[in-house]
Motif scaffolding. Sequence first.
Motif, PDB file in Angstrom:
ATOM      1  N   VAL A  62       0.860  -1.176   0.000  1.00 57.21           N
ATOM      2  CA  VAL A  62       0.000   0.000   0.000  1.00 57.21           C
ATOM      3  C   VAL A  62       0.899   1.229   0.000  1.00 57.21           C
ATOM      4  O   VAL A  62       1.807   1.332   0.843  1.00 57.21           O
ATOM      5  CB  VAL A  62      -0.921   0.035   1.239  1.00 57.21           C
ATOM      6  CG1 VAL A  62      -1.800   1.280   1.214  1.00 57.21           C
ATOM      7  CG2 VAL A  62      -1.763  -1.225   1.324  1.00 57.21           C
ATOM      8  N   LEU A  63       0.653   2.139  -0.919  1.00 54.67           N
ATOM      9  CA  LEU A  63       1.428   3.374  -0.976  1.00 54.67           C
ATOM     10  C   LEU A  63       0.501   4.561  -0.745  1.00 54.67           C
ATOM     11  O   LEU A  63      -0.558   4.666  -1.373  1.00 54.67           O
ATOM     12  CB  LEU A  63       2.128   3.528  -2.330  1.00 54.67           C
ATOM     13  CG  LEU A  63       3.249   2.527  -2.617  1.00 54.67           C
ATOM     14  CD1 LEU A  63       2.698   1.338  -3.382  1.00 54.67           C
ATOM     15  CD2 LEU A  63       4.368   3.183  -3.402  1.00 54.67           C
ATOM     16  N   TYR A  64       0.905   5.417   0.156  1.00 51.85           N
ATOM     17  CA  TYR A  64       0.157   6.631   0.468  1.00 51.85           C
ATOM     18  C   TYR A  64       1.078   7.820   0.249  1.00 51.85           C
ATOM     19  O   TYR A  64       2.158   7.872   0.822  1.00 51.85           O
ATOM     20  CB  TYR A  64      -0.345   6.580   1.915  1.00 51.85           C
ATOM     21  CG  TYR A  64      -0.971   7.855   2.420  1.00 51.85           C
ATOM     22  CD1 TYR A  64      -2.066   8.413   1.785  1.00 51.85           C
ATOM     23  CD2 TYR A  64      -0.468   8.493   3.545  1.00 51.85           C
ATOM     24  CE1 TYR A  64      -2.644   9.584   2.250  1.00 51.85           C
ATOM     25  CE2 TYR A  64      -1.035   9.648   4.027  1.00 51.85           C
ATOM     26  CZ  TYR A  64      -2.122  10.193   3.373  1.00 51.85           C
ATOM     27  OH  TYR A  64      -2.684  11.369   3.837  1.00 51.85           O
ATOM     28  N   GLN A  65       0.669   8.714  -0.621  1.00 53.62           N
ATOM     29  CA  GLN A  65       1.507   9.847  -1.018  1.00 53.62           C
ATOM     30  C   GLN A  65       2.879   9.367  -1.501  1.00 53.62           C
ATOM     31  O   GLN A  65       3.908   9.981  -1.233  1.00 53.62           O
ATOM     32  CB  GLN A  65       1.654  10.843   0.134  1.00 53.62           C
ATOM     33  CG  GLN A  65       0.327  11.484   0.523  1.00 53.62           C
ATOM     34  CD  GLN A  65       0.463  12.525   1.625  1.00 53.62           C
ATOM     35  OE1 GLN A  65       1.107  12.285   2.653  1.00 53.62           O
ATOM     36  NE2 GLN A  65      -0.140  13.673   1.429  1.00 53.62           N
ATOM     37  N   GLY A  66       2.862   8.241  -2.218  1.00 54.18           N
ATOM     38  CA  GLY A  66       4.078   7.723  -2.835  1.00 54.18           C
ATOM     39  C   GLY A  66       4.968   6.891  -1.941  1.00 54.18           C
ATOM     40  O   GLY A  66       5.993   6.376  -2.390  1.00 54.18           O
ATOM     41  N   LYS A  67       4.598   6.704  -0.655  1.00 56.90           N
ATOM     42  CA  LYS A  67       5.443   5.962   0.278  1.00 56.90           C
ATOM     43  C   LYS A  67       4.715   4.725   0.785  1.00 56.90           C
ATOM     44  O   LYS A  67       3.528   4.782   1.109  1.00 56.90           O
ATOM     45  CB  LYS A  67       5.841   6.861   1.460  1.00 56.90           C
ATOM     46  CG  LYS A  67       6.685   8.058   1.058  1.00 56.90           C
ATOM     47  CD  LYS A  67       7.059   8.890   2.269  1.00 56.90           C
ATOM     48  CE  LYS A  67       7.914  10.093   1.878  1.00 56.90           C
ATOM     49  NZ  LYS A  67       8.265  10.924   3.060  1.00 56.90           N
ATOM     50  N   ALA A  68       5.444   3.614   0.887  1.00 56.54           N
ATOM     51  CA  ALA A  68       4.873   2.377   1.406  1.00 56.54           C
ATOM     52  C   ALA A  68       4.559   2.539   2.893  1.00 56.54           C
ATOM     53  O   ALA A  68       5.376   3.046   3.659  1.00 56.54           O
ATOM     54  CB  ALA A  68       5.842   1.224   1.195  1.00 56.54           C
ATOM     55  N   ILE A  69       3.337   2.105   3.290  1.00 56.47           N
ATOM     56  CA  ILE A  69       2.914   2.275   4.686  1.00 56.47           C
ATOM     57  C   ILE A  69       2.570   0.940   5.355  1.00 56.47           C
ATOM     58  O   ILE A  69       2.006   0.916   6.445  1.00 56.47           O
ATOM     59  CB  ILE A  69       1.707   3.235   4.783  1.00 56.47           C
ATOM     60  CG1 ILE A  69       0.507   2.695   3.972  1.00 56.47           C
ATOM     61  CG2 ILE A  69       2.099   4.631   4.335  1.00 56.47           C
ATOM     62  CD1 ILE A  69      -0.775   3.484   4.200  1.00 56.47           C
ATOM     63  N   GLY A  70       2.938  -0.150   4.714  1.00 58.79           N
ATOM     64  CA  GLY A  70       2.554  -1.468   5.214  1.00 58.79           C
ATOM     65  C   GLY A  70       3.146  -1.828   6.556  1.00 58.79           C
ATOM     66  O   GLY A  70       2.641  -2.728   7.230  1.00 58.79           O
ATOM     67  N   LYS A  71       4.226  -1.159   6.977  1.00 59.47           N
ATOM     68  CA  LYS A  71       4.858  -1.467   8.258  1.00 59.47           C
ATOM     69  C   LYS A  71       4.390  -0.541   9.383  1.00 59.47           C
ATOM     70  O   LYS A  71       4.822  -0.700  10.531  1.00 59.47           O
ATOM     71  CB  LYS A  71       6.379  -1.405   8.118  1.00 59.47           C
ATOM     72  CG  LYS A  71       6.945  -2.484   7.195  1.00 59.47           C
ATOM     73  CD  LYS A  71       8.460  -2.436   7.141  1.00 59.47           C
ATOM     74  CE  LYS A  71       9.009  -3.540   6.237  1.00 59.47           C
ATOM     75  NZ  LYS A  71      10.495  -3.505   6.169  1.00 59.47           N
ATOM     76  N   LEU A  72       3.523   0.413   9.066  1.00 59.20           N
ATOM     77  CA  LEU A  72       3.043   1.344  10.077  1.00 59.20           C
ATOM     78  C   LEU A  72       1.853   0.756  10.828  1.00 59.20           C
ATOM     79  O   LEU A  72       1.064  -0.002  10.276  1.00 59.20           O
ATOM     80  CB  LEU A  72       2.634   2.675   9.435  1.00 59.20           C
ATOM     81  CG  LEU A  72       3.722   3.464   8.703  1.00 59.20           C
ATOM     82  CD1 LEU A  72       3.139   4.762   8.153  1.00 59.20           C
ATOM     83  CD2 LEU A  72       4.902   3.764   9.621  1.00 59.20           C
ATOM     84  N   ALA A  73       1.711   1.127  12.093  1.00 58.24           N
ATOM     85  CA  ALA A  73       0.547   0.748  12.891  1.00 58.24           C
ATOM     86  C   ALA A  73      -0.656   1.572  12.451  1.00 58.24           C
ATOM     87  O   ALA A  73      -0.497   2.660  11.884  1.00 58.24           O
ATOM     88  CB  ALA A  73       0.829   0.976  14.370  1.00 58.24           C
ATOM     89  N   PRO A  74      -1.885   1.075  12.695  1.00 56.32           N
ATOM     90  CA  PRO A  74      -3.076   1.829  12.287  1.00 56.32           C
ATOM     91  C   PRO A  74      -3.113   3.264  12.793  1.00 56.32           C
ATOM     92  O   PRO A  74      -3.501   4.178  12.065  1.00 56.32           O
ATOM     93  CB  PRO A  74      -4.219   0.999  12.884  1.00 56.32           C
ATOM     94  CG  PRO A  74      -3.693  -0.392  12.917  1.00 56.32           C
ATOM     95  CD  PRO A  74      -2.236  -0.250  13.248  1.00 56.32           C
ATOM     96  N   ASN A  75      -2.701   3.501  14.056  1.00 54.06           N
ATOM     97  CA  ASN A  75      -2.731   4.863  14.582  1.00 54.06           C
ATOM     98  C   ASN A  75      -1.708   5.759  13.882  1.00 54.06           C
ATOM     99  O   ASN A  75      -1.945   6.954  13.683  1.00 54.06           O
ATOM    100  CB  ASN A  75      -2.484   4.859  16.096  1.00 54.06           C
ATOM    101  CG  ASN A  75      -1.106   4.367  16.472  1.00 54.06           C
ATOM    102  OD1 ASN A  75      -0.693   3.277  16.073  1.00 54.06           O
ATOM    103  ND2 ASN A  75      -0.371   5.147  17.248  1.00 54.06           N
ATOM    104  N   GLN A  76      -0.568   5.179  13.476  1.00 55.18           N
ATOM    105  CA  GLN A  76       0.425   5.962  12.745  1.00 55.18           C
ATOM    106  C   GLN A  76      -0.085   6.349  11.363  1.00 55.18           C
ATOM    107  O   GLN A  76       0.165   7.459  10.879  1.00 55.18           O
ATOM    108  CB  GLN A  76       1.732   5.167  12.632  1.00 55.18           C
ATOM    109  CG  GLN A  76       2.440   4.930  13.947  1.00 55.18           C
ATOM    110  CD  GLN A  76       3.641   4.008  13.800  1.00 55.18           C
ATOM    111  OE1 GLN A  76       3.566   2.964  13.151  1.00 55.18           O
ATOM    112  NE2 GLN A  76       4.759   4.387  14.399  1.00 55.18           N
ATOM    113  N   ILE A  77      -0.806   5.440  10.743  1.00 58.18           N
ATOM    114  CA  ILE A  77      -1.395   5.722   9.432  1.00 58.18           C
ATOM    115  C   ILE A  77      -2.426   6.838   9.549  1.00 58.18           C
ATOM    116  O   ILE A  77      -2.462   7.766   8.732  1.00 58.18           O
ATOM    117  CB  ILE A  77      -2.019   4.444   8.845  1.00 58.18           C
ATOM    118  CG1 ILE A  77      -0.911   3.435   8.501  1.00 58.18           C
ATOM    119  CG2 ILE A  77      -2.861   4.754   7.612  1.00 58.18           C
ATOM    120  CD1 ILE A  77      -1.410   2.067   8.102  1.00 58.18           C
TER     121      ILE A  77
END
Length: 252
Positions: A62-77
């Motif tokens: 999953v990329l958000y604003q061009g950066k992969a966010i798959g390792k982030l916790a839900p609250n960080q996202i």
Amino acid sequence: MSNVILETRGLTKEFNGFTAVDSVDLQVQQGHIHALIGPNGAGKSTFFNLLTHFLPATRGEVLYQGKAIGKLAPNQIACQGLVRSFQISAVFGQMSVLENVRVALQRPLGTSFHFWKPASTLNMLNERAMQLLEAVDLQSFAARKTVELPYGRKRALELATTLALDPKVMLLDEPTQGMGHEDVERVVELIRRAAVGRTVLMVEHNLKVVSSLCDRITVLARGKVLAEGDYPTVSANPQVREAYMGKEAAHV
């Protein structure tokens, strides 16, 4: 593409050999209202859970604003501006409508767990909370206990609490589910207003809502992308009609 704010590449989720989401590639354009539709069991809610890492993906990214966010916790996202609502009402019933919005506004202040401080310390948030309630036509309900609200108004309150987190992208999971006609029309208008300057990705069963509100539609069936385009294109697709109505009805 520079105007893609949210993207998935080969996103897959398997449960003990069952593939709920199957190699989904999705691009959501900045500023669009994008719908994710499909019959029951198509994998829509699972896909939402993958976007916000409530579930880990088996494969893909999953990329958000061009950066992969798959390792982030839900609250960080969520703190990065990718904020979701849920199918089930997620408000505090015994708190007032105003207090619910104030709780959401606390998060950026880092005071969410300051239980020992008096409630009066949150009064500085009242003005912004009232502005958000006005945005969803709930200003006259500010002092009422949330448990007393009609269902449609509770969903409007959820929209206000989502807006309180200042999202860049709002993920709305079945925002009109279980509503009567009048409430549906109200919530559609609220979403349209809330989407100004933001991006919305929504799971929605009501095709009338989708046709009137959404710029682009992605259809899922059995975990895969079946079709994509604007509403006239998608609604005319024989495979989409078959998925929703059955093979015989689709060719009537």
